[in-house]
Design an enzyme around this catalytic site. Structure first.
Site, PDB file in Angstrom:
ATOM      1  N   THR A 134      16.904 -11.053 -25.545  1.00 53.76           N
ATOM      2  CA  THR A 134      18.158 -12.124 -25.388  1.00 53.76           C
ATOM      3  C   THR A 134      18.538 -12.162 -23.977  1.00 53.76           C
ATOM      4  OG1 THR A 134      19.001 -11.223 -27.522  1.00 53.76           O
ATOM      5  CG2 THR A 134      20.453 -12.492 -26.323  1.00 53.76           C
ATOM      6  N   TYR A 159       9.036  -0.618 -28.466  1.00 52.91           N
ATOM      7  CA  TYR A 159       9.218  -1.968 -29.142  1.00 52.91           C
ATOM      8  C   TYR A 159       7.880  -2.383 -29.936  1.00 52.91           C
ATOM      9  CZ  TYR A 159      11.877  -6.588 -29.732  1.00 52.91           C
ATOM     10  OH  TYR A 159      12.467  -7.642 -30.388  1.00 52.91           O
ATOM     11  N   LYS A 191      11.832   0.487 -32.027  1.00 43.62           N
ATOM     12  CA  LYS A 191      12.467  -0.719 -32.513  1.00 43.62           C
ATOM     13  C   LYS A 191      11.607  -1.528 -33.038  1.00 43.62           C
ATOM     14  CE  LYS A 191      14.968  -4.760 -30.586  1.00 43.62           C
ATOM     15  NZ  LYS A 191      15.131  -5.481 -29.374  1.00 43.62           N
TER      16      LYS A 191
END
Length: 304
Positions: free
Chosen positions: A57, A144, A170
Site C-alpha cells: 500500500t 509474503y 503473510k
C-alpha cells in the site's frame, strides 16, 4: 522495540489489526516526509498492533532503495513507543538482504519479505532466498506468500527449522488448502497475516485457519471503521461483518477492481475524499478519475 525478541514482535503483530500506511508524495512525486509523519502520528491514535512502512500500500515497488530506508526511518520516528514498525525487503536475494540490513539501520522491528522480482523459482530456490535474507538480519522476518513466491508446507516447515528469526507468514494468494496444510503443520510457530487485497473480504473465514490479523489498507482513511470491523471479526459477530461487507466493503471492492493497480490508488483516493490528501500515486499506477472519486465519496458517506 529493542527489548523484544523477533518472536515477541510477531506475537504482538498477531494480537490486533495491522496498519499499512500509504507513502505521501508531493504533486511532482517526491516523498513528502512531514505529511507522512503526520499521517503515521494520526493513525497512531487508533488501535493497531503494528505498522508496515513502505509496504504494498505504501508503493514499495515504486520507491528507490534510499527512499525505502528514509520512509522506514520516518515511520520509526513518528510511531509511538511500543508500536512495532516493519520494513520491506524484496527484489533479488542480494538486494533483499541489503534491504534487511537497511531496516536495522533505520530502527525497524522486523522485515516483510516480498516475492523475488520477476523470475519464477522452485521451492528450493525460494527456500534459499528466504534463508539468505533471514541470515542477513537479526530482525524477525515475515514471508509474503504471493505471485511467484508460493511456499508449500514442506518449504515453510524446513525454513522454520533453519531460521529461528522466521516468525511470520503473510498470505496474498487465498489458497485455502495451502493455508490449511501450513497451519496444520506449524501451528503457532508462526504468526499468520491475511494479505489479500482488501483483506476484510477474507477476514472471517481466515480466522479459523490461524490468521488472527490482516493488513488493512482501509485503515488509512477510515481507521475507526476498520478497527470496528476487525473487532466484529474477532468476536465472531457474523451478522455485523456481513452487514459491513454488504454496505461498504463489497461495493468498495467493485470500484477497486475497475482497473489494475487500483488496490493502492483507491486508498489515496479515500484519503483525498476524507480531507487528508496524500498526493498522487507514482507510475505505472494511475489515480481514480473524478467520477470514480464521486462514487467513493458516496460509499464513505454511508459509514461516516
Amino acid at each position: 522495540m529493542p527489548d523484544l525478541t523477533p518472536r515477541e514482535v510477531a506475537q504482538q503483530l498477531g494480537s490486533g489489526l495491522l496498519s499499512f500506511p500509504v507513502t505521501h508524495l508531493t504533486a511532482d512525486g517526491v516523498f513528502d516526509e512531514p505529511a507522512y509523519r503526520e499521517h503515521v502520528a494520526w493513525l497512531s491514535g487508533f488501535p493497531a498492533a503494528g505498522l508496515f512502512a513502505a509496504g504494498g500500500t505504501g508503493e514499495f515497488f515504486s520507491l528507490s532503495l534510499a527512499e525505502v530506508e528514509r520512509v522506514v526511518g520516518a515511520a520509526v520516528a513518528a510511531a509511538p513507543v511500543g508500536l512495532p514498525v516493519i520494513a520491506p525487503a524484496g527484489y533479488g536475494t542480494a538486494i533483499a538482504a541489503e534491504m534487511a540490513r537497511a531496516a536495522e539501520r533505520a530502527g525497524a522491528d522486523g522485515v516483510l519479505l516480498f516475492p523475488p522480482y520477476l523470475t519464477e523459482a522452485g521451492q528450493e530456490g525460494l527456500r534459499a532466498h528466504v534463508r539468505a535474507v533471514c541470515r542477513a538480519t537479526s530482525l524477525g522476518v515475515i514471508v509474503y506468500n504471493r505471485a511467484n513466491a508460493r511456499y508449500d508446507a514442506e518449504t515453510v516447515a524446513r525454513l522454520a527449522e533453519e531460521c529461528p528469526n522466521l516468525v511470520g507468514y503473510k498470505d496474498g494468494v487465498g489458497d485455502i488448502e495451502q493455508m490449511t496444510r501450513i497451519y496444520a503443520r506449524l501451528g503457532d510457530r508462526l504468526t499468520y497475516i491475511g494479505g489479500l487485497p482488501t483483506a476484510e473480504m477474507f477476514a472471517l473465514p481466515y480466522l479459523s485457519l490461524g490468521l488472527t490479523t490482516y493488513s488493512s489498507a482501509i485503515f488509512n482513511f477510515l481507521p475507526r471503521y476498520a478497527a470496528g470491523f476487525y473487532e466484529a471479526v474477532r468476536r465472531r459477530d457474523d451478522a455485523a461483518v456481513m452487514a459491513a461487507l454488504e454496505e461498504f466493503v463489497i461495493p468498495y471492492c467493485d470500484l477497486r477492481n475497475r482497473r489494475p493497480g487500483y488496490a493502492v490508488s483507491i486508498i489515496k483516493a479515500g484519503l483525498k475524499v476524507v480531507g487528508r490528501p496524500a498526493g498522487p500515486v507514482r507510475p505505472p499506477l494511475t489515480d481514480l478519475d473524478d467520477a470514480e472519486l464521486a462514487e467513493l465519496q458516496v460509499l464513505i458517506d454511508k459509514v461516516t
